[in-house]
Design a protein around this motif. Structure first.
Motif, PDB file in Angstrom:
ATOM      1  N   GLU A 182      13.350   3.034  -6.348  1.00 39.02           N
ATOM      2  CA  GLU A 182      12.277   3.670  -6.779  1.00 39.02           C
ATOM      3  C   GLU A 182      12.014   5.193  -6.154  1.00 39.02           C
ATOM      4  N   VAL A 183      12.037   6.018  -6.989  1.00 40.49           N
ATOM      5  CA  VAL A 183      11.878   7.412  -6.468  1.00 40.49           C
ATOM      6  C   VAL A 183      10.375   7.816  -6.104  1.00 40.49           C
ATOM      7  N   ASP A 184      10.154   8.180  -5.047  1.00 46.45           N
ATOM      8  CA  ASP A 184       8.541   9.000  -4.873  1.00 46.45           C
ATOM      9  C   ASP A 184       8.496  10.119  -5.778  1.00 46.45           C
ATOM     10  N   GLY A 185       7.122   9.815  -6.381  1.00 46.22           N
ATOM     11  CA  GLY A 185       6.934  11.233  -7.273  1.00 46.22           C
ATOM     12  C   GLY A 185       7.536  11.250  -8.788  1.00 46.22           C
ATOM     13  N   PHE A 242       4.086   7.126  -7.076  1.00 39.59           N
ATOM     14  CA  PHE A 242       3.614   7.890  -5.946  1.00 39.59           C
ATOM     15  C   PHE A 242       3.262   6.950  -4.767  1.00 39.59           C
ATOM     16  N   PHE A 243       4.191   7.120  -3.791  1.00 39.64           N
ATOM     17  CA  PHE A 243       4.061   6.192  -2.560  1.00 39.64           C
ATOM     18  C   PHE A 243       3.103   6.506  -1.472  1.00 39.64           C
ATOM     19  N   VAL A 244       2.209   6.052  -1.177  1.00 36.74           N
ATOM     20  CA  VAL A 244       1.301   6.239  -0.082  1.00 36.74           C
ATOM     21  C   VAL A 244       1.038   5.120   1.147  1.00 36.74           C
ATOM     22  N   ASP A 245       0.690   5.241   2.114  1.00 36.20           N
ATOM     23  CA  ASP A 245       0.489   4.278   3.073  1.00 36.20           C
ATOM     24  C   ASP A 245      -0.780   3.494   2.644  1.00 36.20           C
ATOM     25  N   GLU A 246      -1.091   2.335   3.285  1.00 31.17           N
ATOM     26  CA  GLU A 246      -2.274   1.464   2.863  1.00 31.17           C
ATOM     27  C   GLU A 246      -3.638   2.336   3.212  1.00 31.17           C
ATOM     28  N   PHE A 254      -4.284   4.702   0.532  1.00 31.71           N
ATOM     29  CA  PHE A 254      -4.616   4.096  -0.716  1.00 31.71           C
ATOM     30  C   PHE A 254      -5.674   3.645  -0.798  1.00 31.71           C
ATOM     31  N   LYS A 255      -6.544   2.913   0.533  1.00 33.31           N
ATOM     32  CA  LYS A 255      -7.612   2.383   0.535  1.00 33.31           C
ATOM     33  C   LYS A 255      -8.662   3.484   0.803  1.00 33.31           C
ATOM     34  N   ARG A 256      -8.278   4.576   1.203  1.00 37.84           N
ATOM     35  CA  ARG A 256      -9.283   5.676   1.136  1.00 37.84           C
ATOM     36  C   ARG A 256      -9.323   6.404  -0.423  1.00 37.84           C
ATOM     37  N   GLN A 257      -8.176   6.247  -1.037  1.00 37.03           N
ATOM     38  CA  GLN A 257      -8.392   6.837  -2.465  1.00 37.03           C
ATOM     39  C   GLN A 257      -9.222   6.062  -3.311  1.00 37.03           C
ATOM     40  N   VAL A 258      -9.319   4.576  -3.074  1.00 36.18           N
ATOM     41  CA  VAL A 258     -10.082   3.723  -3.698  1.00 36.18           C
ATOM     42  C   VAL A 258     -11.355   3.893  -3.311  1.00 36.18           C
ATOM     43  N   ARG A 259     -11.793   3.952  -2.119  1.00 29.79           N
ATOM     44  CA  ARG A 259     -12.967   4.133  -1.834  1.00 29.79           C
ATOM     45  C   ARG A 259     -13.678   5.409  -2.106  1.00 29.79           C
ATOM     46  N   HIS A 285      -4.150  -5.456  -5.844  1.00 27.36           N
ATOM     47  CA  HIS A 285      -3.389  -6.010  -4.977  1.00 27.36           C
ATOM     48  C   HIS A 285      -2.866  -7.206  -5.535  1.00 27.36           C
ATOM     49  N   VAL A 286      -1.312  -6.928  -5.703  1.00 22.53           N
ATOM     50  CA  VAL A 286      -0.621  -7.849  -6.269  1.00 22.53           C
ATOM     51  C   VAL A 286       0.528  -8.398  -5.656  1.00 22.53           C
ATOM     52  N   PHE A 287       0.810  -9.665  -5.550  1.00 20.35           N
ATOM     53  CA  PHE A 287       1.955 -10.224  -4.595  1.00 20.35           C
ATOM     54  C   PHE A 287       2.106  -9.378  -3.378  1.00 20.35           C
ATOM     55  N   GLY A 288       1.112  -9.095  -2.769  1.00 18.14           N
ATOM     56  CA  GLY A 288       1.155  -8.490  -1.111  1.00 18.14           C
ATOM     57  C   GLY A 288       1.400  -6.961  -1.437  1.00 18.14           C
ATOM     58  N   LYS A 289       1.316  -6.466  -2.451  1.00 18.41           N
ATOM     59  CA  LYS A 289       1.420  -4.963  -2.437  1.00 18.41           C
ATOM     60  C   LYS A 289       0.308  -4.404  -3.201  1.00 18.41           C
ATOM     61  N   PHE A 290      -0.183  -3.047  -2.822  1.00 17.77           N
ATOM     62  CA  PHE A 290      -1.475  -2.309  -3.354  1.00 17.77           C
ATOM     63  C   PHE A 290      -0.806  -1.560  -4.630  1.00 17.77           C
ATOM     64  N   TYR A 291      -1.483  -1.493  -5.703  1.00 16.18           N
ATOM     65  CA  TYR A 291      -0.887  -0.612  -7.047  1.00 16.18           C
ATOM     66  C   TYR A 291      -2.029  -0.072  -7.560  1.00 16.18           C
ATOM     67  N   GLY A 292      -1.925   1.307  -8.071  1.00 17.53           N
ATOM     68  CA  GLY A 292      -3.160   1.862  -8.532  1.00 17.53           C
ATOM     69  C   GLY A 292      -2.819   3.211  -9.385  1.00 17.53           C
ATOM     70  N   SER A 293      -3.647   3.604 -10.184  1.00 18.66           N
ATOM     71  CA  SER A 293      -3.319   4.780 -10.836  1.00 18.66           C
ATOM     72  C   SER A 293      -4.302   5.763 -10.523  1.00 18.66           C
ATOM     73  N   PRO A 294      -3.710   7.156  -9.922  1.00 21.67           N
ATOM     74  CA  PRO A 294      -4.715   8.167  -9.623  1.00 21.67           C
ATOM     75  C   PRO A 294      -5.277   8.572 -10.956  1.00 21.67           C
ATOM     76  N   LYS A 295      -6.411   8.808 -10.828  1.00 22.96           N
ATOM     77  CA  LYS A 295      -7.601   9.530 -11.767  1.00 22.96           C
ATOM     78  C   LYS A 295      -7.113  10.927 -12.392  1.00 22.96           C
TER      79      LYS A 295
END
Length: 174
Positions: free
Chosen positions: A2-5, A9-13, A16-21, A30-40
């Motif tokens: 998979e290609v970033d962008g 969009f790959f970010v470190d943990e 990612f947690k800051r963006q959620v906060r 958090h699925v199968f040990g990985k964080f997933y999300g969709s930027p607003k």
């Protein structure tokens, strides 16, 4: 592969947690040990332009989006497999997951399927071409809702103004 962008969009943990906060994620999990999300942000921009945004997410992510500020634009479609046996065959046939990952996905599949009734539409994917046509029909129909047509109110107002101007001209000419 998979290609970033492109694919994601790959970010470190930590980021990612800051963006959620900070409320920058429309949905996250958090699925199968990985964080997933969709930027607003990018989603809001696309919707403002009248573009469709497609998500391939679990039921929890779908709930998060449905309960967000963008809820009036949400169309949820759940795609069921024709059988559990076929679901497993398809997962194995992709050739991208280990046997352990497939077993975890199969175990999680019932939890996902049990939420089918919370979706606007439900399709049974027993024939790929037919399911694709049904999906296109649903999306096309939903695009025609008044609330999904950017600029429609302005267009009707312009028609009303034009009508009133033409009507005024007819009255003056009499």
């Amino acid at each position: 592969g998979e290609v970033d962008g492109k694919d994601y969009f790959f970010v470190d943990e930590t980021d990612f947690k800051r963006q959620v906060r900070d409320g920058e994620m429309l949905e996250h999990a958090h699925v199968f040990g990985k964080f997933y999300g969709s930027p607003k942000g990018p989603v809001e921009v696309a919707i403002a332009k009248g573009q469709d945004v497609l998500f391939d997410i679990d039921w929890q992510g779908a709930q998060q989006i449905s309960n967000s500020a963008l809820q009036e634009h949400v169309l949820s479609i759940f795609i069921l497999p024709p059988s559990i046996t076929e679901l497993q065959r398809r997962l194995e046939g992709r050739g991208q997951d280990t046997a352990e990952t497939i077993a975890k996905r199969m175990q999680k599949s019932w939890d996902e399927i049990s939420h089918w009734s919370g979706y606007d539409y439900v399709l049974i994917n027993d024939d790929l071409d037919a399911t694709e046509e049904k999906l296109k029909t649903i999306v096309t129909t939903e695009r025609l809702r008044r609330s999904q047509q950017p600029g429609l109110v302005e267009h009707v107002r312009a028609l009303q103004t034009e009508f009133e101007m033409n009507n005024d001209l007819q009255v003056i000419g009499k």
